[in-house]
Design a protein around this motif. Structure first.
Motif, PDB file in Angstrom:
ATOM      1  N   LYS A 304       0.872  -1.172   0.000  1.00 31.13           N
ATOM      2  CA  LYS A 304       0.000   0.000   0.000  1.00 31.13           C
ATOM      3  C   LYS A 304       0.909   1.222   0.000  1.00 31.13           C
ATOM      4  O   LYS A 304       1.635   1.457   0.969  1.00 31.13           O
ATOM      5  N   ALA A 305       0.871   1.970  -1.088  1.00 36.21           N
ATOM      6  CA  ALA A 305       1.766   3.116  -1.225  1.00 36.21           C
ATOM      7  C   ALA A 305       1.276   4.271  -0.359  1.00 36.21           C
ATOM      8  O   ALA A 305       0.103   4.653  -0.403  1.00 36.21           O
ATOM      9  N   VAL A 306       2.192   4.830   0.439  1.00 37.77           N
ATOM     10  CA  VAL A 306       1.860   5.941   1.343  1.00 37.77           C
ATOM     11  C   VAL A 306       2.963   6.980   1.303  1.00 37.77           C
ATOM     12  O   VAL A 306       4.150   6.642   1.310  1.00 37.77           O
ATOM     13  N   GLN A 307       2.569   8.231   1.246  1.00 41.31           N
ATOM     14  CA  GLN A 307       3.484   9.353   1.444  1.00 41.31           C
ATOM     15  C   GLN A 307       3.026  10.142   2.656  1.00 41.31           C
ATOM     16  O   GLN A 307       1.829  10.352   2.854  1.00 41.31           O
ATOM     17  N   ILE A 308       3.970  10.562   3.470  1.00 42.53           N
ATOM     18  CA  ILE A 308       3.662  11.427   4.608  1.00 42.53           C
ATOM     19  C   ILE A 308       3.998  12.867   4.181  1.00 42.53           C
ATOM     20  O   ILE A 308       5.154  13.201   3.943  1.00 42.53           O
ATOM     21  N   ALA A 309       2.963  13.678   4.064  1.00 41.42           N
ATOM     22  CA  ALA A 309       3.139  15.067   3.629  1.00 41.42           C
ATOM     23  C   ALA A 309       2.991  15.991   4.832  1.00 41.42           C
ATOM     24  O   ALA A 309       1.983  15.935   5.542  1.00 41.42           O
TER      25      ALA A 309
END
Length: 484
Positions: A304-309
């Motif tokens: 599951k692709a996740v970016q923390i912005a």
């Protein structure tokens, strides 16, 4: 001489006020910021002697480039660089991500330009509905911590739920777990007795940007609006739920509180940890000893692709706002947004209008009853523009909805702390999880559709019939929107 000054004291004070006001207005003009915001502050400075200067002092000064938020430790730069290198995608991974995201790959590329926002692929994501479920999960995870606990919250109160949390932190600190706690000084309320208890137990804690009279500075600028929990570098939480009884739907509660949070396990914990450590450097004025235990390798195999912005006065770009902007502009089927405060900039309003007029199903969910009189009326001043563009606007009637979410096309969703307002976009420290996964997006979509069953859709004809006095209140509150 003294008699002359005494006889003309008000003239002298008024003259001094306008000298300072002209200086402040010149400073605002030279910044070349949003024209609406510029005019708002200049009008306040000119029309309201003395009061205008106070408003500018507390709300109008821009610290984005100021040294107050410069990180003192080069160590953080080294960590960020190393983590970015760890998550450089292979050619095959890029191809897989491109095929899945299609046009929304622009989101990934946009945020990759921010060196502390790598895209991570191996994650397990669980959406949490409301505070009861969050605290049950969080307390269980905290009790099982073996190395460290990191908490960063806008609101922390030592009421029923807060005391339960603090008792766990104190117990874990006594057991040898390193407990670091950061809380915003304006948003939080902790007694001296509780602070002494934490100190005696070995809990390390600091207030974010302490102020002299926090009760009277509820809208002081540059507050830390984030809600982060990290356990052993393996489990993380973020979203809209603070540590306060107001968020927990106890039987004696006067109002139902609807909120959304997310629990993450996997590679995304490393960027989340970085953001916590950078704040910790700032509040403690000392670097944290970086060990492997802070950045353990993940055992998660789920893709599951996740970016923390993250965004705030210490970032060069409004990362979260830009991510939302790109997500809206690349939508093909639908955009479902939930926010307690909708006081957006022109870019967001225009992009929503264009999407809706292009045939995208655009829906916005806001509270019917807000916890802020000015924010409620300022929000209402934007609704007509959306209705005219065929955006569907719903007002939540079951209680107060505080969730900050967006889901687009069953492909992308975001859960975090940022509202769709000026304060979240430009002033406060915020953090969001950007999730690129069909299953998670569909789950958030289902929650949205469930919430609108407890809402009223605004009818454009009925909305046009609002009284002139109501419209004046909305327009007045909108003038203050850059400061709300």
């Amino acid at each position: 001489m003294m008699a002359l000054v005494k006889d003309n004291i008000w003239i002298i004070l008024i003259a001094l006020n306008y000298v300072l006001a002209i200086t402040a207005a010149t400073t605002i003009l030279l910044k070349n910021i949003n024209p609406t915001k510029t005019i708002s502050y200049i009008l306040v400075l000119v029309v309201f002697p003395f009061l205008g200067l106070l408003v500018y002092y507390f709300f109008g000064q821009e610290y984005r480039k100021n040294k107050i938020f410069n990180r003192k430790n080069i160590l953080n730069e080294q960590i960020v660089k190393k983590i970015g290198e760890d998550y450089t995608l292979t050619a095959q991974q890029k191809q897989e991500l491109n095929a899945y995201l299609d046009e929304k790959i622009k989101l990934v590329e946009l945020l990759k330009n921010n060196k502390s926002t790598p895209v991570t692929l191996r994650n397990d994501v669980y959406i949490i509905k409301n505070a009861k479920e969050k605290f049950e999960l969080l307390f269980t995870d905290l009790k099982q911590a073996t190395n460290h606990i990191h908490l960063e919250y806008y609101i922390l109160k030592d009421d029923t739920i807060g005391t339960e949390l603090i008792n766990i932190l104190c117990q874990k600190a006594k057991e040898g777990v390193k407990v670091r706690l950061s809380f915003d000084d304006v948003g939080s309320s902790i007694s001296a007795k509780t602070k002494n208890k934490m100190t005696e137990s070995g809990v390390h804690f600091f207030a974010f940007m302490p102020v002299l009279f926090p009760r009277f500075t509820g809208k002081m600028n540059y507050r830390n609006h984030r809600k982060i929990a990290i356990i052993d570098g393996k489990i993380g939480y973020l979203g809209g739920i603070n540590i306060s009884d107001n968020y927990v739907n106890y039987e004696q509660s006067n109002r139902y509180w609807r909120d959304t949070h997310v629990r993450i396990k996997g590679e995304a914990l490393k960027p989340l940890q970085i953001h916590f450590l950078m704040t910790w450097d700032f509040v403690s004025n000392a670097s944290c000893n970086i060990t492997e235990q802070l950045f353990p390798d993940t055992e998660i195999a789920t893709k599951k692709a996740v970016q923390i912005a993250a965004s705030g006065p210490d970032t060069d770009w409004a990362n979260i706002m830009e991510a939302m902007f790109v997500a809206i502009n690349t939508a093909e089927k639908y955009i479902y947004i939930t926010t307690p405060y909708f006081i957006p900039n022109d870019e967001i309003v225009t992009s929503l209008q264009i999407a809706a007029k292009s045939g995208v199903d655009v829906r916005l969910l806001i509270p019917k009853q807000s916890d802020s009189w000015t924010a409620k009326h300022a929000t209402n001043s934007y609704i007509m523009r959306l209705l005219e563009a065929k955006v569907k606007v719903y007002r939540y009637t079951k209680g107060f909805i505080h969730a900050k979410t967006m889901v687009v096309d069953d492909v992308f969703c975001t859960i975090g702390t940022a509202n769709l307002d000026f304060r979240s976009f430009n002033i406060n420290f915020e953090i969001n999880a950007l999730i690129y996964n069909k299953d998670t997006s569909k789950q958030l979509k289902a929650l949205f559709l469930e919430d609108i069953t407890n809402s009223q859709e605004i009818d454009i004809q009925a909305w046009q019939q609002r009284s002139k006095f109501t419209k004046i209140k909305e327009s007045y509150c909108r003038l203050w929107s850059p400061s709300l």
